[in-house]
Design an enzyme around this catalytic site. Structure first.
Site, PDB file in Angstrom:
ATOM      1  N   SER A   1       0.874  -1.179   0.000  1.00 57.54           N
ATOM      2  CA  SER A   1       0.000   0.000   0.000  1.00 57.54           C
ATOM      3  C   SER A   1       0.908   1.225   0.000  1.00 57.54           C
ATOM      4  CB  SER A   1      -0.892  -0.017   1.235  1.00 57.54           C
ATOM      5  OG  SER A   1      -0.067  -0.183   2.365  1.00 57.54           O
TER       6      SER A   1
ATOM      7  N   LYS B   1      -4.795   9.215  -8.628  1.00 58.04           N
ATOM      8  CA  LYS B   1      -5.067   8.043  -7.789  1.00 58.04           C
ATOM      9  C   LYS B   1      -6.569   7.752  -7.881  1.00 58.04           C
ATOM     10  CE  LYS B   1      -4.129   6.054  -3.224  1.00 58.04           C
ATOM     11  NZ  LYS B   1      -5.492   5.503  -3.014  1.00 58.04           N
TER      12      LYS B   1
ATOM     13  N   LYS C   1      -3.052  12.762  -0.588  1.00 55.16           N
ATOM     14  CA  LYS C   1      -4.512  12.587  -0.475  1.00 55.16           C
ATOM     15  C   LYS C   1      -5.181  13.954  -0.469  1.00 55.16           C
ATOM     16  CE  LYS C   1      -5.989   8.955   0.621  1.00 55.16           C
ATOM     17  NZ  LYS C   1      -6.439   7.678   0.100  1.00 55.16           N
TER      18      LYS C   1
HETATM   19  C1  0XT Z   1       3.509   1.364  -6.593  1.00 56.70           C
HETATM   20  O1  0XT Z   1       2.371   0.991  -5.855  1.00 56.70           O
HETATM   21  C2  0XT Z   1       1.194   1.611  -6.139  1.00 56.70           C
HETATM   22  N1  0XT Z   1       1.055   2.429  -7.204  1.00 56.70           N
HETATM   23  C3  0XT Z   1      -0.142   3.021  -7.453  1.00 56.70           C
HETATM   24  N2  0XT Z   1      -0.284   3.843  -8.520  1.00 56.70           N
HETATM   25  C4  0XT Z   1      -1.481   4.410  -8.772  1.00 56.70           C
HETATM   26  N3  0XT Z   1      -1.608   5.221  -9.836  1.00 56.70           N
HETATM   27  N4  0XT Z   1      -2.562   4.211  -7.981  1.00 56.70           N
HETATM   28  C5  0XT Z   1      -2.464   3.410  -6.906  1.00 56.70           C
HETATM   29  N5  0XT Z   1      -3.535   3.231  -6.127  1.00 56.70           N
HETATM   30  C6  0XT Z   1      -1.237   2.776  -6.595  1.00 56.70           C
HETATM   31  N6  0XT Z   1      -1.099   1.952  -5.513  1.00 56.70           N
HETATM   32  C7  0XT Z   1       0.088   1.370  -5.274  1.00 56.70           C
HETATM   33  C8  0XT Z   1       0.257   0.444  -4.091  1.00 56.70           C
END
Ligand code: 0XT
Length: 308
Positions: free
Chosen positions: A78, A110, A305
């Site tokens: 995460s 995100k 966030k």
């Molecule tokens: C490298 O790990 C991650 N990369 C991410 N990238 C995007 N765009 N969105 C996410 N939720 C995300 N979550 C994780 C654990």
């Protein structure tokens, strides 16, 4: 009949890609439907020509009794969170302490959905699973196959694992809740819950009716693609026919990152899907390796966030 089936697979997969992945269809829906019916008729006459990758197999028949567990080969970590500019600058300081100043970031939206993993073997989509606790997730292959923007076969016969966020577009969410209100059913609180609820249905026909979509953002085992940056991986995923959110951008400095965050804070309401933040990653895979991860999160990425 076999060559005809192969030809129809290729045509239907290409038209499906144009419509659902790049939103730029080259033929009218009627032509797509005509070819699909032609394929269905042949498959009815020659059942042994039906293969799992056939476009007719997107929506499975029967409901499952339960979801099998799936062990992730590479744990799905995460992201650590940043709640403001100071947190972003702290992150940047830590990165520069570890790898110096000569590197760039990649920023991505995100998506507020459900983290999933897709496994492809020799180009075929063979296994889809939820993140679960990061090590073990649920096998939701049948439900993920109903997401039209997931190709049942890649444009190259590669074997690798890719990660992304399955989500429900806002318009689909509003339509779904209107429908549920009419039927006196409990409403979903937000598109994220609706997407999660839809992917946890044991009957794939329900998932198929929910207009889910997906954006892919990472590769479980980078080594296999011969790319040396995250931005290179994103471009490669697009080339393979996978849906990657086009708003990602390379940023040379944390100031540019902050600019990107501010601009999307403004533009966020105009998107037709929910985002809950911005993900910032060090671009070079070598630098990512050097920074490594804690047991929970990569040290080379952070999620800014938006204020709730
Ligand atoms: C490298 O790990 C991650 N990369 C991410 N990238 C995007 N765009 N969105 C996410 N939720 C995300 N979550 C994780 C654990």
């Amino acid at each position: 009949a076999q060559t005809k089936v192969k030809e129809l697979h290729n045509l239907l997969n290409q038209y499906n890609y144009e419509y659902y992945v790049i939103d730029n269809p080259s033929v009218p829906d009627a032509e797509y439907d005509r070819l699909m019916h032609e394929l269905m008729d042949i498959e009815k006459e020659f059942p042994d020509l039906v293969t799992p990758e056939s476009p007719t197999q997107r929506v499975g028949g029967e409901a499952l009794s339960a979801f099998e567990k799936v062990e992730h080969r590479t744990p799905m970590l995460s992201l650590a969170n940043a709640f403001g500019e100071a947190d972003l600058r702290d992150f940047d300081r830590r990165v520069r302490q570890a790898i110096g100043d000569d590197f760039s970031y990649v920023c991505e939206l995100k998506i507020d959905g459900l983290a999933v993993s897709l496994q492809f073997e020799d180009g075929l989509f063979v296994l889809g699973s939820t993140r679960g606790d990061g090590s073990v997730g649920e096998n939701i292959t049948a439900n993920l196959k109903t997401i039209r923007s997931i190709p049942l076969r890649l444009k190259e016969n590669l074997s690798f694992e890719v990660r992304g966020e399955a989500y429900m577009p806002r318009k689909s969410f509003e339509r779904l809740n209107k429908e549920r209100e009419k039927n006196g059913e409990m409403l979903f609180a937000n598109p994220r819950n609706a997407a999660a609820g839809s992917l946890r249905q044991l009957d794939p026909r329900i998932a198929a009716s929910r207009n889910l979509d997906i954006f892919l953002y990472g590769i479980g085992n980078y080594g296999s693609l011969g790319v040396d940056t995250h931005s290179g991986a994103l471009s490669y995923l697009s080339k393979l026919g996978l849906k990657v959110n086009k708003e990602w951008r390379k940023c040379q400095t944390i100031d540019e990152v902050i600019e990107y965050v501010e601009s999307w804070t403004e533009k966020r309401p105009g998107l037709d899907y929910d985002i809950d933040g911005i993900v910032i990653k060090v671009d070079s895979l070598e630098d990512q390796e050097q920074l490594g991860s804690t047991a929970k999160s990569p040290r080379w990425a952070i999620a800014y966030k938006f204020p709730a």
